[in-house]
Design a protein around this motif. Structure first.
Motif, short mmCIF file in Angstrom:
data_model
loop_
_atom_site.label_atom_id
_atom_site.label_comp_id
_atom_site.label_asym_id
_atom_site.label_seq_id
_atom_site.Cartn_x
_atom_site.Cartn_y
_atom_site.Cartn_z
N ILE A 140 0.84 -1.21 0.00
CA ILE A 140 0.00 0.00 0.00
C ILE A 140 0.87 1.25 0.00
N PRO A 141 1.84 1.38 0.92
CA PRO A 141 2.69 2.58 0.87
C PRO A 141 3.44 2.73 -0.45
N LYS A 142 3.95 1.63 -0.99
CA LYS A 142 4.72 1.74 -2.23
C LYS A 142 3.86 2.23 -3.38
N PHE A 143 2.69 1.65 -3.56
CA PHE A 143 1.80 2.07 -4.64
C PHE A 143 1.31 3.50 -4.44
N LEU A 144 0.79 3.80 -3.25
CA LEU A 144 0.15 5.10 -3.05
C LEU A 144 1.15 6.23 -3.00
N HIS A 145 2.32 6.00 -2.47
CA HIS A 145 3.34 7.05 -2.49
C HIS A 145 3.85 7.29 -3.91
N TYR A 146 3.82 6.24 -4.73
CA TYR A 146 4.14 6.45 -6.15
C TYR A 146 3.12 7.38 -6.79
N PHE A 147 1.82 7.13 -6.56
CA PHE A 147 0.80 7.98 -7.16
C PHE A 147 0.80 9.38 -6.54
N GLU A 148 1.20 9.48 -5.28
CA GLU A 148 1.35 10.80 -4.67
C GLU A 148 2.45 11.58 -5.41
N LYS A 149 3.52 10.90 -5.75
CA LYS A 149 4.61 11.53 -6.50
C LYS A 149 4.16 11.91 -7.92
N VAL A 150 3.36 11.04 -8.54
CA VAL A 150 2.80 11.35 -9.87
C VAL A 150 2.02 12.65 -9.82
N LEU A 151 1.17 12.80 -8.82
CA LEU A 151 0.39 14.04 -8.68
C LEU A 151 1.30 15.23 -8.45
N ASP A 152 2.28 15.06 -7.58
CA ASP A 152 3.17 16.17 -7.25
C ASP A 152 3.94 16.64 -8.48
N ARG A 153 4.38 15.71 -9.31
CA ARG A 153 5.15 16.06 -10.50
C ARG A 153 4.30 16.72 -11.59
N ASN A 154 2.99 16.65 -11.44
CA ASN A 154 2.10 17.21 -12.45
C ASN A 154 1.22 18.32 -11.90
N GLY A 155 1.74 19.02 -10.90
CA GLY A 155 1.04 20.20 -10.39
C GLY A 155 0.20 19.96 -9.15
N GLY A 156 0.06 18.71 -8.73
CA GLY A 156 -0.61 18.42 -7.47
C GLY A 156 -2.10 18.18 -7.55
N LYS A 157 -2.71 18.50 -8.67
CA LYS A 157 -4.18 18.41 -8.76
C LYS A 157 -4.65 17.18 -9.53
N HIS A 158 -3.92 16.80 -10.56
CA HIS A 158 -4.35 15.70 -11.41
C HIS A 158 -3.14 14.83 -11.78
N ALA A 159 -3.43 13.60 -12.18
CA ALA A 159 -2.34 12.70 -12.57
C ALA A 159 -1.65 13.17 -13.84
N LEU A 160 -2.38 13.90 -14.72
CA LEU A 160 -1.81 14.36 -15.99
C LEU A 160 -1.99 15.86 -16.21
N ARG A 161 -1.98 16.62 -15.14
CA ARG A 161 -2.11 18.08 -15.18
C ARG A 161 -3.50 18.56 -15.56
N GLU A 162 -4.32 17.70 -16.12
CA GLU A 162 -5.72 18.02 -16.38
C GLU A 162 -6.53 16.78 -16.05
N PHE A 163 -7.82 16.97 -15.87
CA PHE A 163 -8.66 15.86 -15.43
C PHE A 163 -8.70 14.75 -16.49
N THR A 164 -8.51 13.50 -16.04
CA THR A 164 -8.57 12.35 -16.93
C THR A 164 -9.23 11.19 -16.20
N TYR A 165 -9.42 10.11 -16.94
CA TYR A 165 -10.00 8.91 -16.35
C TYR A 165 -9.12 8.32 -15.26
N VAL A 166 -7.83 8.60 -15.30
CA VAL A 166 -6.93 8.11 -14.25
C VAL A 166 -7.33 8.68 -12.90
N ASP A 167 -7.75 9.94 -12.86
CA ASP A 167 -8.21 10.56 -11.61
C ASP A 167 -9.42 9.82 -11.06
N LEU A 168 -10.33 9.43 -11.94
CA LEU A 168 -11.51 8.68 -11.51
C LEU A 168 -11.10 7.34 -10.90
N SER A 169 -10.14 6.69 -11.53
CA SER A 169 -9.69 5.39 -11.03
C SER A 169 -8.95 5.54 -9.70
#
Length: 232
Positions: A140-169
């Motif tokens: 759990i920490p490994k997966f979720l901290h990875y996605f936390e880093k993904v968000l941080d690298r893309n502005g903190g709001k979305h996985a890809l800097r704009e809303f996508t289906y990944v955010d829903l998932s």
């Protein structure tokens, strides 16, 4: 013409990742088994229909296309409903992230079925306790901290800097893990993921869906199951 979604009745399961995308996009779809019963999928899985042969639900029928596997379905739906950027590189990255989510979902399922999917949980409780400890403390920490880093690298709001289906998932992942492992999740420091989940939850179409009977609750029949003995 409405999409036809095929998935088991009574549970969220993997089909929920597809439902969230369809609901957010206000796409017309029929949840076929909920209207006709789970038996409606048998002929498809036995190969009695033309087109691609799905291994298991969920699968989506769109015209003559039959599309299986969550990430594959979402990759098909997203550009048709504005749920992914037009850039090829961003579409590939979105698919990559969704496949990583699929890995996490598979591991979450295997916590309560570590020996075999065909066995009852009660037949593998000792193995499940051991698997759950590793999942809570490491995976759990490994997966979720990875996605936390993904968000941080893309502005903190979305996985890809704009809303996508990944955010829903990611919203669905956070919802499912909070249900299955509330103690473990309470200990995780995930400010960006928690904020994302809150923002997805109040999107108008998602909020309406979550308040409707179409959103069945989490349960011990789905992927994300809460057993107190597995939460540490």
């Amino acid at each position: 013409m409405a999409y036809q979604l095929y998935y088991w009745t009574g549970i969220q399961g993997r089909g929920e990742f597809v439902r969230l995308a369809l609901e957010d996009a206000a796409a017309a779809y029929v949840d076929v088994a909920r209207e006709e019963g789970d038996g409606v999928m048998t002929a498809w899985l036995d190969g009695e229909h033309d087109g691609a042969l799905p291994y298991a639900p969920p699968f989506l029928k769109s015209g003559r296309l039959v599309i299986a596997q969550v990430a594959n379905i979402l990759q098909y739906l997203a550009p048709r409903h504005g749920l992914v950027p037009e850039s090829e590189s961003k579409r590939i990255y979105a698919h990559q992230l969704q496949l990583t989510i699929a890995d996490l979902v598979a591991e979450a399922h295997d916590v309560h079925h570590p020996v075999g999917a065909g066995l009852y949980y009660e037949d593998q409780k000792d193995e499940a306790k051991r698997r759950a400890k590793e999942f809570r403390e490491s995976r759990i920490p490994k997966f979720l901290h990875y996605f936390e880093k993904v968000l941080d690298r893309n502005g903190g709001k979305h996985a890809l800097r704009e809303f996508t289906y990944v955010d829903l998932s990611l919203f669905q992942v956070m919802s499912g893990l909070a249900y299955a492992f509330p103690k473990c999740m309470a200990r995780q420091k995930l400010p960006l993921l928690r904020d994302l989940a809150r923002r997805v939850e109040v999107r108008p179409n998602i909020a309406a869906y979550l308040a409707s009977s179409r959103r069945v609750p989490h349960s011990e029949d789905g992927i994300f199951r809460h057993y107190a003995e597995l939460d540490g």
